[in-house]
Design an enzyme around this catalytic site. Structure first.
Site, PDB file in Angstrom:
ATOM      1  N   ASN A  93      -6.401  -3.521   2.156  1.00 34.60           N
ATOM      2  CA  ASN A  93      -6.642  -2.778   3.394  1.00 34.60           C
ATOM      3  C   ASN A  93      -5.691  -1.667   3.623  1.00 34.60           C
ATOM      4  O   ASN A  93      -6.140  -0.411   4.357  1.00 34.60           O
ATOM      5  CB  ASN A  93      -6.989  -3.875   4.625  1.00 34.60           C
ATOM      6  N   GLU A 149       2.656 -12.437   3.978  1.00 33.13           N
ATOM      7  CA  GLU A 149       2.012 -11.967   5.222  1.00 33.13           C
ATOM      8  C   GLU A 149       0.625 -12.239   4.925  1.00 33.13           C
ATOM      9  O   GLU A 149       0.015 -11.537   3.956  1.00 33.13           O
ATOM     10  CB  GLU A 149       2.192 -10.280   5.280  1.00 33.13           C
ATOM     11  N   CYS A 167      -5.288  -7.558   9.334  1.00 30.50           N
ATOM     12  CA  CYS A 167      -4.937  -9.009   9.354  1.00 30.50           C
ATOM     13  C   CYS A 167      -4.915  -9.317  10.940  1.00 30.50           C
ATOM     14  O   CYS A 167      -5.054 -10.696  11.290  1.00 30.50           O
ATOM     15  CB  CYS A 167      -3.782  -9.209   8.501  1.00 30.50           C
ATOM     16  N   GLU A 220       8.351  -8.632   8.132  1.00 26.43           N
ATOM     17  CA  GLU A 220       8.536  -7.278   7.783  1.00 26.43           C
ATOM     18  C   GLU A 220       9.018  -6.396   8.569  1.00 26.43           C
ATOM     19  O   GLU A 220       8.813  -6.827   9.859  1.00 26.43           O
ATOM     20  CB  GLU A 220       7.030  -6.761   6.987  1.00 26.43           C
TER      21      GLU A 220
HETATM   22  P1  NDP Z   1      -6.041 -11.813  -1.583  1.00 24.12           P
HETATM   23  O1  NDP Z   1      -5.296 -13.038  -1.316  1.00 24.12           O
HETATM   24  O2  NDP Z   1      -7.431 -12.132  -2.224  1.00 24.12           O
HETATM   25  O3  NDP Z   1      -5.310 -10.872  -2.667  1.00 24.12           O
HETATM   26  C1  NDP Z   1      -4.103 -10.367  -2.209  1.00 24.12           C
HETATM   27  C2  NDP Z   1      -3.378 -10.125  -3.351  1.00 24.12           C
HETATM   28  O4  NDP Z   1      -2.953 -11.015  -4.124  1.00 24.12           O
HETATM   29  C3  NDP Z   1      -4.130  -9.086  -4.307  1.00 24.12           C
HETATM   30  O5  NDP Z   1      -3.400  -8.104  -5.078  1.00 24.12           O
HETATM   31  C4  NDP Z   1      -4.667 -10.222  -5.219  1.00 24.12           C
HETATM   32  O6  NDP Z   1      -5.117  -9.631  -6.590  1.00 24.12           O
HETATM   33  C5  NDP Z   1      -3.378 -11.088  -5.506  1.00 24.12           C
HETATM   34  N1  NDP Z   1      -3.397 -12.308  -6.319  1.00 24.12           N
HETATM   35  C6  NDP Z   1      -4.720 -13.108  -6.087  1.00 24.12           C
HETATM   36  N2  NDP Z   1      -4.567 -14.332  -6.560  1.00 24.12           N
HETATM   37  C7  NDP Z   1      -3.276 -14.309  -6.990  1.00 24.12           C
HETATM   38  C8  NDP Z   1      -2.492 -15.472  -7.814  1.00 24.12           C
HETATM   39  N3  NDP Z   1      -2.877 -16.576  -8.012  1.00 24.12           N
HETATM   40  N4  NDP Z   1      -1.326 -15.347  -7.712  1.00 24.12           N
HETATM   41  C9  NDP Z   1      -0.644 -13.799  -7.564  1.00 24.12           C
HETATM   42  N5  NDP Z   1      -1.507 -12.941  -6.906  1.00 24.12           N
HETATM   43  C10 NDP Z   1      -2.707 -13.328  -6.533  1.00 24.12           C
HETATM   44  O7  NDP Z   1      -6.462 -10.753  -0.292  1.00 24.12           O
HETATM   45  P2  NDP Z   1      -7.315  -9.468  -0.220  1.00 24.12           P
HETATM   46  O8  NDP Z   1      -6.838  -8.621  -1.077  1.00 24.12           O
HETATM   47  O9  NDP Z   1      -8.769 -10.012  -0.267  1.00 24.12           O
HETATM   48  O10 NDP Z   1      -6.761  -9.072   1.415  1.00 24.12           O
HETATM   49  C11 NDP Z   1      -7.268  -9.607   2.426  1.00 24.12           C
HETATM   50  C12 NDP Z   1      -6.356 -10.822   3.028  1.00 24.12           C
HETATM   51  O11 NDP Z   1      -5.214 -10.132   3.396  1.00 24.12           O
HETATM   52  C13 NDP Z   1      -6.781 -11.353   4.300  1.00 24.12           C
HETATM   53  O12 NDP Z   1      -6.944 -12.516   4.609  1.00 24.12           O
HETATM   54  C14 NDP Z   1      -5.900 -10.527   5.185  1.00 24.12           C
HETATM   55  O13 NDP Z   1      -5.648 -11.143   6.393  1.00 24.12           O
HETATM   56  C15 NDP Z   1      -4.658 -10.663   4.380  1.00 24.12           C
HETATM   57  N6  NDP Z   1      -3.821  -9.449   4.848  1.00 24.12           N
HETATM   58  C16 NDP Z   1      -2.455  -9.916   5.678  1.00 24.12           C
HETATM   59  C17 NDP Z   1      -1.802  -8.865   6.070  1.00 24.12           C
HETATM   60  C18 NDP Z   1      -0.592  -9.334   6.929  1.00 24.12           C
HETATM   61  O14 NDP Z   1       0.420  -8.508   7.029  1.00 24.12           O
HETATM   62  N7  NDP Z   1      -0.148 -10.551   7.569  1.00 24.12           N
HETATM   63  C19 NDP Z   1      -2.231  -7.687   6.287  1.00 24.12           C
HETATM   64  C20 NDP Z   1      -3.423  -7.164   5.349  1.00 24.12           C
HETATM   65  C21 NDP Z   1      -4.239  -8.268   4.953  1.00 24.12           C
HETATM   66  P3  NDP Z   1      -6.680  -9.072  -6.802  1.00 24.12           P
HETATM   67  O15 NDP Z   1      -6.930  -8.418  -5.678  1.00 24.12           O
HETATM   68  O16 NDP Z   1      -6.529  -8.418  -7.601  1.00 24.12           O
HETATM   69  O17 NDP Z   1      -7.258 -10.519  -6.953  1.00 24.12           O
END
Ligand code: NDP
Length: 486
Positions: free
Chosen positions: A152, A249, A283, A460
């Site tokens: 995002n 996060e 998020c 953060e």
């Molecule tokens: P995901 O949890 O699907 O993915 C986050 C990252 O982790 C991606 O780069 C993903 O790779 C990677 N990943 C996936 N599986 C693994 C694993 N087993 N080991 C290590 N890395 C892995 O989140 P989204 O990208 O769908 O983002 C949306 C989510 O992020 C929402 O739940 C949102 O709330 C949260 N978010 C939280 C924020 C905060 O600061 N608290 C801010 C922004 C978003 P890949 O995408 O290539 O699968």
């Protein structure tokens, strides 16, 4: 349209390609067009990235803090000077409207670099008098930190992680979400231009398996993830195996509470920002809008009226206020939650569909407003990550606090009231890492940001982040003789 970078990865100061990796198509969400094809990192690429980061970190940690801070501040200046170009790329990468990316993405990354560049020289240990003896502490870097980002806010996430990490003397290997691979590469280029040693900030592409390989590598000292709770669980567990530091996060289902004495117009503005900015893909969004029953109808009427004025369009057009979601999968997920909401008996007040003009291409969903939502509904419990706002009605302060806290998430919360004692009392009772009084979703770098409960660990931004990218070494200094029993 073409946004193909020079290569998929940026390692040791240069672009690197390895076509053996699984292809990653980068899609412009407003049209569905493929604008770049990159490749997931192979084991050889992962190894190269960690190895060069390991080397660079040793060199970087020997610089004076002022010298390190200078590099970060230069990077901030370069980002600021290139804001237009970086914002356009972020819009292509994410589909977010250019009117947002110009002010909220690269600019926010630059502020993080400026802030942590500025405080780098103040990251000190302490002296502890012990009678004739004394002790002191050294605040030391952790080593190589791994950053894993969500889709995002690709630039902001990369910069929010890199800035405190590098300020403390660490190196970072960053893996963007495979949905938004482009912007972090630019940040890597900019660090080199700002004078960072080659390898200090490497970017490698990949799916979850690449993130998992980075999180479990013995060279990794820390993992900072921005992502969903299920991914957080996996990454946290993987890091625990090697007793690595983590920052998590994660997601949220945050409450935004509007008391009966609130300034309704401001509360409506906040509800709009807290649900429809970035098409709701934030998020910390206040997706459970609790409105006191005395002002409920007035609030809903104004919210509906103002939401109807939102300009949905091509995110490259500066007039556009609502762009597409990041992917077809995310659009379908959001649409399925809208169906769930209707089936659960929530009242659809506004939106709920793909906008008619954008049915043919792009991943659009109308800003959507449900009323009559109850705590047990899935749309009130689960993170949707799209432009879906739920209004819940309440009657008393105690009731709303209990209901607001009735979630496994605890990322953020907002309170609207003119009663200052109630504002602070309510905030103190809310289980959330970040709270706002009479506003929502402002996250200046000066203020710590992060969640409690399932929404995360660590913080953060602000000085608080330093705790999570450094470790303390205690040194006892004896000034006299050593006594022994015999
Ligand atoms: P995901 O949890 O699907 O993915 C986050 C990252 O982790 C991606 O780069 C993903 O790779 C990677 N990943 C996936 N599986 C693994 C694993 N087993 N080991 C290590 N890395 C892995 O989140 P989204 O990208 O769908 O983002 C949306 C989510 O992020 C929402 O739940 C949102 O709330 C949260 N978010 C939280 C924020 C905060 O600061 N608290 C801010 C922004 C978003 P890949 O995408 O290539 O699968």
């Amino acid at each position: 349209m073409n946004a193909q970078p020079k290569a998929s990865h940026f390692i040791d100061g240069a672009y690197v390609e390895d076509n053996a990796g699984r292809p990653i198509d980068c899609i412009f969400p407003a049209t569905g067009e493929v604008i770049a094809t990159l490749h997931s990192a192979t084991p050889a690429i992962i190894d190269k990235a960690l190895e060069s980061a390991h080397r660079a970190q040793k060199q970087w940690a020997t610089l004076t803090p002022v010298a390190r801070g200078r590099v970060l501040r230069r990077a901030a200046d370069i980002i600021t000077a290139r804001n237009q170009e970086l914002s356009e790329l972020e819009t292509l990468d994410t589909g977010k409207p250019i009117q947002e990316t110009l002010v909220a993405d690269a600019t926010s990354g630059a502020e993080a670099l400026e802030f942590f560049g500025g405080i780098a020289p103040t990251i000190n240990g302490e002296a502890i008098p012990l009678g004739d003896d004394f002790a002191y502490t050294r605040r030391e870097p952790l080593g190589v930190c791994v950053g894993i980002g969500a889709w995002n806010y690709p630039t902001q996430i990369a910069a929010w992680k890199a800035a405190p990490a590098l300020a403390c003397g660490n190196a970072m290997v960053f893996k963007p979400s495979e949905l938004t691979p482009l912007c972090a590469l630019k940040l890597a280029e900019i660090f080199v231009e700002a004078g960072a040693p080659a390898g200090l900030f490497n970017v490698i592409q990949g799916y979850g398996d690449v993130g998992a390989a980075l999180a479990t590598d013995p060279r990794t000292a820390k993992v900072s993830l921005t992502g969903s709770v299920p991914t957080g669980r996996k990454v946290y567990a993987a890091a625990a195996e090697g007793i690595r530091h983590v920052t998590m996060e994660l997601g949220g289902k945050s409450p935004l509470i509007v008391f009966e004495d609130a300034d309704i117009e401001n509360a409506v503005s906040a509800a709009i920002n807290a649900n429809f900015y970035s098409s709701g893909q934030i998020c910390s969004n206040g997706t459970r809008v609790f409105v006191h029953e005395a002002v409920h109808d007035q609030f809903v009427a104004r919210l509906t009226e103002r939401t109807a004025r939102a300009v949905i369009g091509d995110p490259r057009d500066e007039a556009t206020q609502i762009g597409p979601l990041v992917s077809a999968a995310q659009r379908d997920r959001v649409l399925s939650y809208i169906e769930i909401g209707k089936a659960e008996g929530a009242r659809l007040e506004f939106g709920g569909s793909v906008p008619r003009d954008f049915a043919a291409a792009g991943f659009y969903v109308e800003p959507t407003l449900f009323t009559g939502v109850t705590d047990d509904m899935r749309i009130a419990r689960e993170e949707i990550f799209g432009p879906v706002l739920s209004v819940l009605s309440f009657a008393s302060e105690d009731e709303v606090i209990a209901r607001a806290n009735g979630s496994d998430f605890g990322l953020a919360a907002g309170v609207f009231t003119k009663d200052i004692t109630r504002a602070h009392r309510t905030v103190a009772a809310l289980e959330a890492g970040t709270c706002w009084i009479n506003t929502y979703n402002l996250t200046p770098v000066e203020m710590p940001f992060g969640g409690v409960k399932h929404s995360g660990v660590g913080r953060e931004n602000a000085r608080a982040a330093i705790e999570h990218y450094s470790q303390i070494k205690s040194v006892y200094v004896a000034m006299g003789d050593v006594e022994a029993a015999f």
